[in-house]
Design an enzyme around this catalytic site. Structure first.
Site, PDB file in Angstrom:
ATOM      1  N   LYS A   1      -0.154   4.239   3.303  1.00 53.55           N
ATOM      2  CA  LYS A   1       0.404   3.559   2.129  1.00 53.55           C
ATOM      3  C   LYS A   1       1.405   2.531   2.651  1.00 53.55           C
ATOM      4  O   LYS A   1       2.459   2.896   3.158  1.00 53.55           O
ATOM      5  CB  LYS A   1       1.098   4.579   1.219  1.00 53.55           C
ATOM      6  CG  LYS A   1       1.602   3.993  -0.085  1.00 53.55           C
ATOM      7  CD  LYS A   1       2.205   5.087  -0.955  1.00 53.55           C
ATOM      8  CE  LYS A   1       2.565   4.591  -2.343  1.00 53.55           C
ATOM      9  NZ  LYS A   1       2.999   3.225  -2.466  1.00 53.55           N
TER      10      LYS A   1
ATOM     11  N   GLU B   1      -3.036  -4.727  -0.277  1.00 52.75           N
ATOM     12  CA  GLU B   1      -1.581  -4.754  -0.189  1.00 52.75           C
ATOM     13  C   GLU B   1      -1.167  -6.108   0.365  1.00 52.75           C
ATOM     14  O   GLU B   1      -1.704  -6.549   1.395  1.00 52.75           O
ATOM     15  CB  GLU B   1      -1.094  -3.632   0.736  1.00 52.75           C
ATOM     16  CG  GLU B   1       0.387  -3.337   0.640  1.00 52.75           C
ATOM     17  CD  GLU B   1       0.732  -2.388  -0.520  1.00 52.75           C
ATOM     18  OE1 GLU B   1      -0.205  -1.770  -1.076  1.00 52.75           O
ATOM     19  OE2 GLU B   1       1.916  -2.272  -0.860  1.00 52.75           O
TER      20      GLU B   1
ATOM     21  N   LYS C   1      -1.009   9.722  -4.193  1.00 55.09           N
ATOM     22  CA  LYS C   1      -0.095   9.165  -3.180  1.00 55.09           C
ATOM     23  C   LYS C   1       0.804  10.300  -2.707  1.00 55.09           C
ATOM     24  O   LYS C   1       1.292  11.106  -3.497  1.00 55.09           O
ATOM     25  CB  LYS C   1       0.715   7.996  -3.740  1.00 55.09           C
ATOM     26  CG  LYS C   1       1.570   8.301  -4.952  1.00 55.09           C
ATOM     27  CD  LYS C   1       2.309   7.061  -5.409  1.00 55.09           C
ATOM     28  CE  LYS C   1       2.894   7.270  -6.796  1.00 55.09           C
ATOM     29  NZ  LYS C   1       3.259   6.038  -7.471  1.00 55.09           N
TER      30      LYS C   1
ATOM     31  N   ARG D   1      -0.046  -5.892  -9.644  1.00 53.40           N
ATOM     32  CA  ARG D   1      -0.833  -4.800 -10.222  1.00 53.40           C
ATOM     33  C   ARG D   1      -0.652  -4.668 -11.731  1.00 53.40           C
ATOM     34  O   ARG D   1      -1.356  -3.915 -12.393  1.00 53.40           O
ATOM     35  CB  ARG D   1      -0.538  -3.476  -9.518  1.00 53.40           C
ATOM     36  CG  ARG D   1       0.799  -2.854  -9.827  1.00 53.40           C
ATOM     37  CD  ARG D   1       0.868  -1.495  -9.147  1.00 53.40           C
ATOM     38  NE  ARG D   1       2.144  -0.868  -9.323  1.00 53.40           N
ATOM     39  CZ  ARG D   1       2.472  -0.148 -10.386  1.00 53.40           C
ATOM     40  NH1 ARG D   1       1.607   0.033 -11.358  1.00 53.40           N
ATOM     41  NH2 ARG D   1       3.675   0.386 -10.472  1.00 53.40           N
TER      42      ARG D   1
END
Lengths: 518, 339
Positions: A224, A269, A391, A244
């Site tokens: 992440k 990302e 996550k 997002r």
């Protein structure tokens, strides 16, 4: 103008997000078309009016009032539009024009005619209306309503998922007639945006306990990265970079937009990357929110995209396919692009959750903030659908800090000191390093409130300084260097983890210790 | 009969550290320190202090001082109806329209009349007697809202704003900050005039002064103490009044998601409202706004204007522009914030 003026006033004074949403919903319900759509556009900054400058306003008011009295008034009030609105001679015959009339005539009036028009309108309005009118004309309403908040209010107003509105958003324009028609039960508008935003898939937080219910073999994992999640799209030559939540951030990242040499939509990302090294989030922040980026900034802070997923490719919609299939296609696409500005997020190799836990504990780079875990057979779905993507963030950073100031909260926290500023030691002094207003339980809030009341040393309006005696453990997600803060650091997402009555203030952390997290 | 030397206005009345002093009557008006002889315009704490020897004031102001400071707040109380002669001067009391019992005081030595306005307001106030003009040669005025940006809307429209907000948010309560003497009773009386007939909850600090207003014949309807034992839900949809200081106290923790309101002339300026964390500003003032302030000077048409406290620079400037002689007295000790 009256309803719009009242709405602005309510929004400006309502501190809570939910309170603002309630006022917006009410306005969408009561304002007529096209006023409600224009109000919406004015709030979200999507209403492009001819620029009425502060100097034009000063000129107008100089003809109406004594300059000395105006100066004294402006000194006291502190806001030009507000001073003009209040000081303007009272109209003897107020007449209320609709917002749409005001917008239309401001839009079509020639620059040379503007002062006379504004003068005429101001003289027919009440002070509240004048304020709203001037804020509208000069742009910058500053009532704390983001486009995101406005869309959330629209979604609640029409009882539709906010993702559907985000998806349509870039194909819509003021006064949003088809949108309101749909939200009131009509047909959903056709998406008119070139290269529209597609709702992104989101993850839910997890930990080792939760994961043990799932067989690891059904999942993949990847790092992440601590950048911002984006959607990069090129459809028929129209290139867009979306956040997002569907904000178009293309202007701030021309280097990435320039690299979108494909027909399709990627999920990834956004990072600042120098060679193979990913820079800390603070570097990315310098590029955010800009209308234009200079060459020097492009050179010193080059942006790149690390691809996570594939939504569309060469006219095919991949979203219903399982992750494994999308990922395989993504790998081929990125390889074919062969551009260092777009690379592929690596998959992690693990066979048990304990393996993954070890990887998470020791990430190869500090800009990694945990791991993402994705179900191999999951389709790409809008929003946060439980059980598909997880996550697992790294543990927060912790520092013991001393409580220095407290401010009263509002709404449900009225009467409680609930916003806390804390500091750490530097050369025998406590320097403020952050502010937190959550993380504590209700019982802890009472305890903190009591401490503040019993240990106040000074008052500044709603803020109290307290004896520097109480130590709190502050958790935060990251630390950025900051020239705007006296301490030179800014915490991300700080919250009060627990109260450490067991620890004397002298043993709280130091700025040096804290800076080690940079 | 030998003719007396004619006094200049400054000889009749001038500032001293303790306040405005009149040598011909050997008294002060609204002194900020304890003195032997004091004339008091109204009961607000910055004008009416305890510890004087003899106090001349309206009956209501004397009563209010006794409520606030105890029966022994001074040695001798002398209630004044309309006028009183003190040594060489005559003091005339004229309603100021500010709070219950508030008076302007005109000092006249037979040659010169000086009206000291104290604090005053010209908007109808159901909680006190209406302002009347007190003709004079020198008008000594406050200038709390002495800037042309202060154009206060009608009190009725502000109370309607409050009632609309109450109707729109039935699950919250409205916590209205209002000073204990005058503003609180005025808000209550205005709410009653607007048809709000439910009980109004009040903080304990308002109780005695509300009781006194009721004794004086002002209709405040049913008032209830805002005590904890009623439980949070009892306050939903209700209006509660308290002194602004109470909002910072644990007292405020008993209410369900309150809408913080503040009734004050300062609420006309957004930064002031935000600074206080106010969600619903109610522009309700017990002082003259700019149009009423300048209108009063025009109505009285005095030879001179002296400005006691507030935004004196702007008012003096206005007087200059209108060819009226004016000067600031720069009296200290009066709180301009309390409205």
């Amino acid at each position: 103008m009256q309803e719009f003026a009242e709405l602005l006033e309510k929004l400006a004074f309502t501190p809570s997000r939910n309170g603002k949403i309630a006022h917006l919903k009410q306005a969408f319900k009561t304002l007529p078309d096209p006023d409600r759509g224009l109000a919406l556009a004015a709030l979200t900054g999507d209403l492009a009016l001819r620029n009425v400058t502060p100097s034009l306003l000063r000129g107008l008011v100089a003809d109406e009032t004594d300059p000395e009295l105006f100066r004294l008034s402006y000194d006291f009030v502190g806001d030009l539009a507000e001073t003009v609105a209040l000081i303007w001679p009272h109209s003897t015959e107020p007449e209320d024009h609709s917002l749409s009339e005001a917008v239309e005539e401001l839009g079509k009036t020639a620059k040379a005619e503007l002062p006379a028009l504004i003068m005429r309108r101001l003289s027919s309005m009440t002070p509240t209306q004048r304020y709203a009118y001037l804020k509208l004309a000069t742009g910058g309403l500053r009532v704390g309503v983001s486009a995101r908040l406005a869309r959330t209010a629209l979604a609640q107003f029409g009882s539709v998922p906010v993702e559907e509105i985000e998806e349509l958003w870039h194909g819509l324009s003021a006064p949003y007639l088809p949108l309101f028609q749909w939200l009131e039960g009509g047909d959903k508008p056709v998406n008119l945006a070139a290269a529209p935003f597609r709702p992104v898939m989101l993850s839910t937080p997890t930990d080792l306990d939760d994961l043990s219910d799932h067989p690891p073999v059904q999942f993949v994992a990847e790092w992440k990265w601590d950048g911002i999640r984006v959607q990069a799209t090129n459809e028929g030559g129209t290139r867009r970079l979306y956040s997002r939540t569907g904000e178009d951030i293309s202007n701030a990242f021309p280097d990435v937009v320039d690299a979108l040499n494909f027909e399709g939509t990627l999920d990834g990302e956004l990072l600042i990357k120098r060679g193979d090294t990913v820079a800390p989030f603070g570097d990315l922040q310098k590029r955010l929110g800009r209308k234009r980026v200079g060459k020097a900034m492009l050179d010193s802070h080059p942006a790149a995209l690390r691809a996570y997923d594939l939504l569309l490719w060469d006219g095919r919609d991949m979203r219903s396919q399982p992750f494994d299939a999308r990922r395989a296609a993504l790998g081929d696409c990125i390889a074919a692009l062969n551009d260092p500005r777009i690379d592929l997020s690596a998959l992690l190799s693990f066979s048990t959750w304990d393996d993954l836990a070890r990887l998470r504990e020791n990430p190869p780079e500090s800009v990694i903030e945990g791991v993402m875990i994705k179900r191999r057979d999951s389709a790409y779905m809008a929003g946060r659908k439980r059980g598909n993507w997880f996550k697992w963030k790294r543990d927060p950073m912790l520092v013991d800090a001393v409580l220095l100031y407290a401010q009263r909260g509002h709404g449900k926290r009225s009467g409680y000191y609930s916003d806390f500023t804390f500091g750490v030691w530097q050369e025998g002094q406590l320097v403020p390093v952050g502010k937190a207003y959550f993380g504590f339980t209700d019982a802890e809030l009472k305890e903190l409130d009591r401490f503040v009341r019993n240990n106040t040393t000074d008052r500044f309006g709603p803020v109290r300084a307290v004896k520097p005696e109480l130590v709190v453990e502050v958790a935060f997600e990251g630390l950025n260097a900051s020239s705007r803060h006296k301490s030179g650091v800014a915490m991300r997402f700080p919250r009060i983890n627990r109260i450490r009555t067991d620890k004397p203030a002298a043993e709280a952390g130091t700025l040096e210790e804290l800076k080690a997290f940079l | 009969m030998p003719s007396l030397p004619v006094r200049s206005p400054q000889e009749l009345l001038h500032p001293r550290p303790a306040g405005l002093y009149c040598p011909a009557g050997d008294f002060y008006i609204d002194p900020v320190q304890p003195v032997a002889r004091a004339l008091i315009t109204h009961g607000h704490a910055d004008h009416a202090r305890a510890g004087h020897g003899t106090v001349w004031a309206s009956r209501q102001t004397l009563d209010i001082m006794a409520i606030r400071y105890g029966e022994d707040f001074c040695q001798t109380r002398i209630p004044v109806e309309d006028r009183v002669d003190i040594a060489e001067v005559r003091a005339t009391f004229t309603p100021a329209g500010h709070v219950l019992g508030s008076m302007q005081i005109t000092v006249d030595d037979g040659n010169t009349a000086i009206t000291v306005s104290g604090d005053y307001a010209r908007v109808d106030n159901p909680a006190c007697a209406a302002f009347a003009l007190a003709p004079c040669d020198v008008f000594v005025t406050e200038a709390t809202f002495g800037l042309p940006v202060f154009n206060h809307p009608s009190p009725q429209s502000e109370v309607e704003k409050l009632l609309r907000s109450v109707a729109a948010q039935p699950d919250r309560c409205h916590l209205v900050g209002a000073y204990a003497l005058g503003k609180a009773q005025r808000v209550i009386a205005l709410l009653r005039q607007a048809g709000w007939d439910r009980p109004i909850y009040i903080h304990g600090a308002l109780q005695r002064l509300c009781d006194y207003h009721i004794e004086q014949g002002i209709d405040l309807g049913e008032l209830r103490p805002a005590t904890v034992k009623q439980g949070k839900d009892a306050f939903k949809g209700q209006i509660i009044l308290g002194p602004p200081s109470a909002f910072a106290a644990t007292w405020a923790q008993r209410f369900p998601d309150p809408v913080i309101c503040f009734a004050s002339g300062w609420m006309q300026v957004r930064a002031r409202a935000r600074q206080r964390g106010v969600e619903l500003p109610l522009i309700l003032s017990d002082h003259v706004d700019w149009p009423d302030l300048t209108r009063t000077i025009q109505d009285l048409s005095p030879q001179e204007v002296w400005v006691t406290h507030g935004r004196e620079d702007a008012l003096v400037r206005w007087c200059e522009l209108n060819q009226i002689k004016a000067r600031p007295l720069r009296l200290v000790g009066y709180e301009e914030e309390a409205d």
